[in-house]
Scaffold this motif. Structure first.
Motif, PDB file in Angstrom:
ATOM      1  N   SER A  11      -2.961   1.277  -1.244  1.00 32.34           N
ATOM      2  CA  SER A  11      -1.580   1.078  -1.692  1.00 32.34           C
ATOM      3  C   SER A  11      -0.929   2.345  -2.236  1.00 32.34           C
ATOM      4  O   SER A  11       0.271   2.542  -2.044  1.00 32.34           O
ATOM      5  CB  SER A  11      -1.513  -0.038  -2.738  1.00 32.34           C
ATOM      6  N   HIS A  12      -1.687   3.224  -2.877  1.00 26.42           N
ATOM      7  CA  HIS A  12      -1.084   4.420  -3.482  1.00 26.42           C
ATOM      8  C   HIS A  12      -1.144   5.656  -2.594  1.00 26.42           C
ATOM      9  O   HIS A  12      -0.280   6.526  -2.692  1.00 26.42           O
ATOM     10  CB  HIS A  12      -1.740   4.734  -4.825  1.00 26.42           C
ATOM     11  N   GLU A  13      -2.169   5.746  -1.767  1.00 22.79           N
ATOM     12  CA  GLU A  13      -2.341   6.940  -0.938  1.00 22.79           C
ATOM     13  C   GLU A  13      -2.051   6.688   0.542  1.00 22.79           C
ATOM     14  O   GLU A  13      -1.896   7.632   1.308  1.00 22.79           O
ATOM     15  CB  GLU A  13      -3.762   7.498  -1.087  1.00 22.79           C
ATOM     16  N   GLY A  14      -2.066   5.426   0.956  1.00 23.80           N
ATOM     17  CA  GLY A  14      -1.833   5.105   2.353  1.00 23.80           C
ATOM     18  C   GLY A  14      -3.017   5.404   3.251  1.00 23.80           C
ATOM     19  O   GLY A  14      -2.893   5.393   4.470  1.00 23.80           O
ATOM     20  N   MET A  15      -4.168   5.669   2.666  1.00 27.53           N
ATOM     21  CA  MET A  15      -5.374   5.939   3.438  1.00 27.53           C
ATOM     22  C   MET A  15      -6.213   4.668   3.473  1.00 27.53           C
ATOM     23  O   MET A  15      -6.579   4.128   2.437  1.00 27.53           O
ATOM     24  CB  MET A  15      -6.186   7.081   2.810  1.00 27.53           C
TER      25      MET A  15
ATOM     26  N   ASP B 220     -11.357  -2.811  -6.088  1.00 24.60           N
ATOM     27  CA  ASP B 220     -10.127  -2.345  -6.733  1.00 24.60           C
ATOM     28  C   ASP B 220      -9.808  -0.903  -6.324  1.00 24.60           C
ATOM     29  O   ASP B 220      -8.648  -0.559  -6.103  1.00 24.60           O
ATOM     30  CB  ASP B 220     -10.237  -2.446  -8.258  1.00 24.60           C
ATOM     31  N   SER B 221     -10.837  -0.070  -6.206  1.00 30.58           N
ATOM     32  CA  SER B 221     -10.638   1.319  -5.754  1.00 30.58           C
ATOM     33  C   SER B 221     -10.118   1.356  -4.321  1.00 30.58           C
ATOM     34  O   SER B 221      -9.254   2.175  -3.985  1.00 30.58           O
ATOM     35  CB  SER B 221     -11.939   2.116  -5.838  1.00 30.58           C
ATOM     36  N   VAL B 222     -10.649   0.484  -3.471  1.00 28.16           N
ATOM     37  CA  VAL B 222     -10.193   0.399  -2.078  1.00 28.16           C
ATOM     38  C   VAL B 222      -8.715   0.011  -2.035  1.00 28.16           C
ATOM     39  O   VAL B 222      -7.916   0.652  -1.349  1.00 28.16           O
ATOM     40  CB  VAL B 222     -11.058  -0.613  -1.287  1.00 28.16           C
TER      41      VAL B 222
END
Length: 151
Positions: free
Chosen positions: A96-100, A89-91
């Motif tokens: 999705s939120h940071e684009g990294m 979920d962290s991945v």
């Protein structure tokens, strides 16, 4: 950033970690390096790290140590290429939120460990410069299999 207080990165074989610890001692001597192990417990990794540092010091004619190292093996999720739902979920959230792009084998495990450490110790990290060293991503993410999830 003029100073770095903390660095978080994944530790697999330990070779990258050895170089980061040495480099941080040279450039940012007060910084602490948090190694999030992705495969082994510290007892297994310690000899490998010491051997790597001895080789590095011999080649550079230096005397770097691991005095700046904080080695964390509590985010293993069962070992190399294994992960938990919380880690995955962290991945997904990071992508999705940071684009990294991070993966659940290396960089995602380190990111997940860093997030947990920052949340667990907010006073320690408040007002400090924290660097996340992303050492992987897309290739490991594409090869992730659902059967590696910790049940």
């Amino acid at each position: 950033v003029s100073d770095i207080d903390y660095v978080f990165l994944a530790c697999g074989t330990g070779t990258t970690l050895t170089g980061i610890c040495a480099g941080m001692q040279f450039f940012f001597p007060k910084a602490k390096v948090f190694a999030i192990s992705i495969a082994r417990r510290y007892e297994q990794e310690k000899t490998v790290l010491e051997d790597d540092m001895q080789i590095l010091n011999s080649n550079l004619n230096q005397s770097y140590t691991f005095e700046n190292l904080i080695f964390l093996d509590k985010y293993l999720c069962g070992g190399y290429a294994h992960y938990s739902n919380e880690l995955f979920d962290s991945v997904k959230e990071c992508i999705s939120h940071e684009g990294m792009v991070v993966d659940p084998t290396y960089s995602g495990k380190a990111l997940w460990g860093m997030i947990n450490e920052l949340r667990a110790n907010p006073v320690q990290f408040a007002g400090k410069n924290v660097l996340f060293w992303n050492t992987g991503g897309i290739i490991n993410l594409l090869s992730t299999k659902d059967d590696n999830k910790v049940k």
